[in-house]
Write a protein that holds these residues in place. Sequence first.
Motif, PDB file in Angstrom:
ATOM      1  N   GLY A 192     -17.680 -69.161  21.444  1.00 52.59           N
ATOM      2  CA  GLY A 192     -16.938 -68.060  22.079  1.00 52.59           C
ATOM      3  C   GLY A 192     -17.875 -66.987  22.609  1.00 52.59           C
ATOM      4  N   LEU A 193     -18.974 -66.759  21.903  1.00 53.52           N
ATOM      5  CA  LEU A 193     -19.960 -65.764  22.355  1.00 53.52           C
ATOM      6  C   LEU A 193     -20.672 -66.269  23.609  1.00 53.52           C
ATOM      7  CD1 LEU A 193     -21.536 -63.121  21.800  1.00 53.52           C
ATOM      8  CD2 LEU A 193     -23.050 -64.426  20.319  1.00 53.52           C
ATOM      9  N   ILE A 194     -21.055 -67.552  23.576  1.00 51.70           N
ATOM     10  CA  ILE A 194     -21.728 -68.152  24.737  1.00 51.70           C
ATOM     11  C   ILE A 194     -20.804 -68.119  25.951  1.00 51.70           C
ATOM     12  CG2 ILE A 194     -22.664 -70.353  25.653  1.00 51.70           C
ATOM     13  CD1 ILE A 194     -24.426 -69.085  23.488  1.00 51.70           C
ATOM     14  N   ALA A 195     -19.524 -68.432  25.731  1.00 48.06           N
ATOM     15  CA  ALA A 195     -18.566 -68.478  26.852  1.00 48.06           C
ATOM     16  C   ALA A 195     -18.280 -67.095  27.415  1.00 48.06           C
ATOM     17  CB  ALA A 195     -17.268 -69.138  26.377  1.00 48.06           C
ATOM     18  N   GLN A 229     -18.348 -60.193  22.179  1.00 51.03           N
ATOM     19  CA  GLN A 229     -19.565 -59.394  22.249  1.00 51.03           C
ATOM     20  C   GLN A 229     -20.428 -59.761  21.049  1.00 51.03           C
ATOM     21  OE1 GLN A 229     -20.089 -57.095  24.799  1.00 51.03           O
ATOM     22  NE2 GLN A 229     -18.254 -58.087  25.592  1.00 51.03           N
ATOM     23  N   HIS A 230     -21.702 -59.401  21.124  1.00 52.50           N
ATOM     24  CA  HIS A 230     -22.644 -59.677  20.026  1.00 52.50           C
ATOM     25  C   HIS A 230     -22.071 -59.193  18.689  1.00 52.50           C
ATOM     26  CE1 HIS A 230     -26.153 -58.762  17.456  1.00 52.50           C
ATOM     27  NE2 HIS A 230     -26.766 -59.751  18.082  1.00 52.50           N
ATOM     28  N   ALA A 231     -21.542 -57.970  18.667  1.00 45.89           N
ATOM     29  CA  ALA A 231     -21.079 -57.381  17.394  1.00 45.89           C
ATOM     30  C   ALA A 231     -19.893 -58.139  16.801  1.00 45.89           C
ATOM     31  CB  ALA A 231     -20.698 -55.920  17.615  1.00 45.89           C
ATOM     32  N   ASP A 232     -19.113 -58.817  17.656  1.00 42.76           N
ATOM     33  CA  ASP A 232     -17.937 -59.545  17.141  1.00 42.76           C
ATOM     34  C   ASP A 232     -18.343 -60.676  16.207  1.00 42.76           C
ATOM     35  OD1 ASP A 232     -16.166 -58.036  18.657  1.00 42.76           O
ATOM     36  OD2 ASP A 232     -16.385 -59.352  20.405  1.00 42.76           O
ATOM     37  N   CYS A 233     -19.496 -61.284  16.470  1.00 39.74           N
ATOM     38  CA  CYS A 233     -19.852 -62.509  15.728  1.00 39.74           C
ATOM     39  C   CYS A 233     -21.133 -62.361  14.925  1.00 39.74           C
ATOM     40  CB  CYS A 233     -19.988 -63.713  16.642  1.00 39.74           C
ATOM     41  SG  CYS A 233     -19.636 -63.472  18.315  1.00 39.74           S
ATOM     42  N   HIS A 234     -21.535 -61.147  14.664  1.00 34.54           N
ATOM     43  CA  HIS A 234     -22.724 -60.940  13.826  1.00 34.54           C
ATOM     44  C   HIS A 234     -22.374 -60.022  12.663  1.00 34.54           C
ATOM     45  CE1 HIS A 234     -24.856 -62.602  17.287  1.00 34.54           C
ATOM     46  NE2 HIS A 234     -25.876 -62.780  16.485  1.00 34.54           N
ATOM     47  N   ILE A 235     -22.984 -60.313  11.526  1.00 40.85           N
ATOM     48  CA  ILE A 235     -22.803 -59.460  10.352  1.00 40.85           C
ATOM     49  C   ILE A 235     -24.117 -58.749  10.089  1.00 40.85           C
ATOM     50  CG2 ILE A 235     -22.415 -59.466   7.845  1.00 40.85           C
ATOM     51  CD1 ILE A 235     -19.880 -60.052   9.446  1.00 40.85           C
ATOM     52  N   ASP A 236     -24.019 -57.450   9.863  1.00 41.14           N
ATOM     53  CA  ASP A 236     -25.204 -56.653   9.563  1.00 41.14           C
ATOM     54  C   ASP A 236     -25.522 -56.810   8.070  1.00 41.14           C
ATOM     55  OD1 ASP A 236     -27.109 -54.754   9.083  1.00 41.14           O
ATOM     56  OD2 ASP A 236     -26.102 -53.147  10.188  1.00 41.14           O
ATOM     57  N   LEU A 237     -26.497 -57.668   7.781  1.00 35.87           N
ATOM     58  CA  LEU A 237     -26.831 -57.963   6.377  1.00 35.87           C
ATOM     59  C   LEU A 237     -27.404 -56.732   5.680  1.00 35.87           C
ATOM     60  CD1 LEU A 237     -28.478 -61.488   6.774  1.00 35.87           C
ATOM     61  CD2 LEU A 237     -26.220 -60.981   5.855  1.00 35.87           C
ATOM     62  N   GLU A 238     -28.149 -55.948   6.435  1.00 31.43           N
ATOM     63  CA  GLU A 238     -28.753 -54.735   5.860  1.00 31.43           C
ATOM     64  C   GLU A 238     -27.645 -53.816   5.332  1.00 31.43           C
ATOM     65  OE1 GLU A 238     -32.256 -54.533   6.490  1.00 31.43           O
ATOM     66  OE2 GLU A 238     -32.234 -52.968   4.959  1.00 31.43           O
ATOM     67  N   ALA A 239     -26.611 -53.639   6.154  1.00 35.89           N
ATOM     68  CA  ALA A 239     -25.522 -52.749   5.752  1.00 35.89           C
ATOM     69  C   ALA A 239     -24.741 -53.338   4.579  1.00 35.89           C
ATOM     70  CB  ALA A 239     -24.592 -52.519   6.951  1.00 35.89           C
ATOM     71  N   ASP A 248     -19.684 -70.466  13.848  1.00 38.10           N
ATOM     72  CA  ASP A 248     -18.309 -70.842  14.188  1.00 38.10           C
ATOM     73  C   ASP A 248     -17.842 -70.110  15.453  1.00 38.10           C
ATOM     74  OD1 ASP A 248     -19.120 -70.204  11.606  1.00 38.10           O
ATOM     75  OD2 ASP A 248     -17.129 -70.334  10.751  1.00 38.10           O
ATOM     76  N   MET A 249     -18.388 -68.888  15.665  1.00 38.53           N
ATOM     77  CA  MET A 249     -17.951 -68.103  16.824  1.00 38.53           C
ATOM     78  C   MET A 249     -18.958 -68.178  17.973  1.00 38.53           C
ATOM     79  SD  MET A 249     -16.435 -64.805  14.808  1.00 38.53           S
ATOM     80  CE  MET A 249     -15.536 -64.011  16.139  1.00 38.53           C
ATOM     81  N   LEU A 250     -20.031 -68.958  17.762  1.00 35.61           N
ATOM     82  CA  LEU A 250     -21.095 -69.056  18.762  1.00 35.61           C
ATOM     83  C   LEU A 250     -20.561 -69.559  20.115  1.00 35.61           C
ATOM     84  CD1 LEU A 250     -24.131 -68.451  18.618  1.00 35.61           C
ATOM     85  CD2 LEU A 250     -24.507 -70.870  18.137  1.00 35.61           C
ATOM     86  N   VAL A 297     -28.777 -76.258  18.543  1.00 35.27           N
ATOM     87  CA  VAL A 297     -27.676 -75.280  18.467  1.00 35.27           C
ATOM     88  C   VAL A 297     -27.715 -74.493  17.158  1.00 35.27           C
ATOM     89  CG1 VAL A 297     -26.083 -76.419  20.047  1.00 35.27           C
ATOM     90  CG2 VAL A 297     -26.004 -77.003  17.625  1.00 35.27           C
ATOM     91  N   GLU A 298     -28.375 -75.042  16.140  1.00 29.58           N
ATOM     92  CA  GLU A 298     -28.530 -74.302  14.892  1.00 29.58           C
ATOM     93  C   GLU A 298     -30.011 -74.202  14.554  1.00 29.58           C
ATOM     94  OE1 GLU A 298     -25.151 -74.301  11.928  1.00 29.58           O
ATOM     95  OE2 GLU A 298     -25.318 -76.417  12.467  1.00 29.58           O
ATOM     96  N   PRO A 299     -30.485 -73.110  13.974  1.00 26.31           N
ATOM     97  CA  PRO A 299     -29.745 -71.908  13.634  1.00 26.31           C
ATOM     98  C   PRO A 299     -29.321 -71.129  14.883  1.00 26.31           C
ATOM     99  CG  PRO A 299     -32.008 -71.812  12.785  1.00 26.31           C
ATOM    100  CD  PRO A 299     -31.896 -73.064  13.569  1.00 26.31           C
ATOM    101  N   GLY A 300     -28.133 -70.501  14.761  1.00 28.32           N
ATOM    102  CA  GLY A 300     -27.506 -69.806  15.888  1.00 28.32           C
ATOM    103  C   GLY A 300     -28.381 -68.700  16.462  1.00 28.32           C
TER     104      GLY A 300
END
Length: 364
Positions: free
Chosen positions: A47-50, A54-64, A43-45, A120-123
């Motif tokens: 905005g990230l491309i544009a 930043q990378h961290a804004d639209c990624h979730i750390d699954l490990e954490a 959904d935020m891809l 375009v998917e997977p992002g």
Amino acid sequence: MKRLVLVGGGHSHLEVIRRIGQHPSVGLHVTLVAPQRFKACSDMLPGLIAGHYQHADCHIDLEALCGTACVDRMADTVVGLDAQQRMVHCASGASIAYDLASLDIGSAATYAPQGMEVAVEPGEAFLAYWDALRQRAQSRVLHIVTVGGGASGIEMTLSMQHCLNQAGCRAHLSIAASNRTILPEHPAHVRRYFERVLRERGVGLLTGARVTRIEDQTVWLDSGAHLVADHVVWALGPRAAEWPAHAGLAADEHGFVLVDRTLRSTSHPEIFAAGDIAGMRDHSRPKSGVHALRQGQVLAENLMRTLGGQRLVRYAPQRLAPALITSGDRHAAASWGGLSVHGAWVWRWKDRRDRERMARYRVA
Ligand SMILES: Cc1cc2nc3c(=O)[nH]c(=O)nc-3n(C[C@H](O)[C@H](O)[C@H](O)COP(=O)(O)OP(=O)(O)OC[C@H]3O[C@@H](n4cnc5c(N)ncnc54)[C@H](O)[C@@H]3O)c2cc1C
């Protein structure tokens, strides 16, 4: 000890893991199988491309996130499922036994990316490709053709153009859409708005144009016309991975795992599915991140209820959820039902909504 296996780190499973962290269950072992540690939120891809995020804004750390819920994360991709033996099989060769399994694997790539083509998917895969494309654009004028005139095709094209313009790169972008109009599921005002934006920004638009083949840096259309392309971006909407149907799970006419109102497979009661991969037997709604997140709440509840032998609750989709479509430059249009609005404030609305949603799953 009961074994719950979550396949895919999609929107719905983020909510499931969050709930497990809040209400740990004794006697339950949970495994998440997800290839990447950082889950990209499509959904935020745009905005990230544009370049607005930043990378961290639209990624979730699954490990954490898994760490907060005592969920084991396996860095792997599920390639098959044996419903009789109750095992999922992974690309690495590993197999995992389950008592209860849940699938939230999003959409499969519309087209197997090779060389000049990407979906375009997977992002996560698109982002890796985009980095390479951006590098190439520094040294030459690129021709980029997007196939698909739906929301994701329009958003991604305008976002790529915005980024390349900001970086001082020259590129020719165009969209080939097989429908007679762009955004066929949206009101006429939204279509007209985006047709104007595309025209003003010099993005070529060919409607009623079905791509028949791609060869020698040329995209051929069924009319016999062709477009020069260094890169082809496929944005044809959600598509189902094939392995769940191959495993014998009941599927709808498009191959999505058929589930009832409780998100349970209609053929295998020990399997649930949510997000894009789920085909709801009793509701048809456009697939979206908003639905996937809402389904996650019901999915979390029903997985626990199944393990506890309790009655399941039903998922009730929003009747009218606004679709928010961005135009590359911190502007967006919203449409619901026959209504639509657009402007910078719509972008701020979407930005706030998306950031708030992400914050729920971010571990400090
Ligand atoms: C450009 C674009 C813009 C969009 N904008 C919006 C928007 O503004 N609002 C909105 O509501 N929706 C939007 N969508 C749609 C939305 O992003 C999707 O509907 C949503 O991401 C689906 O969520 P999901 O939970 O089904 O899966 P996803 O969030 O896609 O996650 C699936 C995860 O599963 C993993 N996975 C896949 N296969 C396997 C496997 N075999 N084994 C293990 N893991 C696997 C993937 O790597 C991925 O991380 C947009 C989509 C695109 C492409």
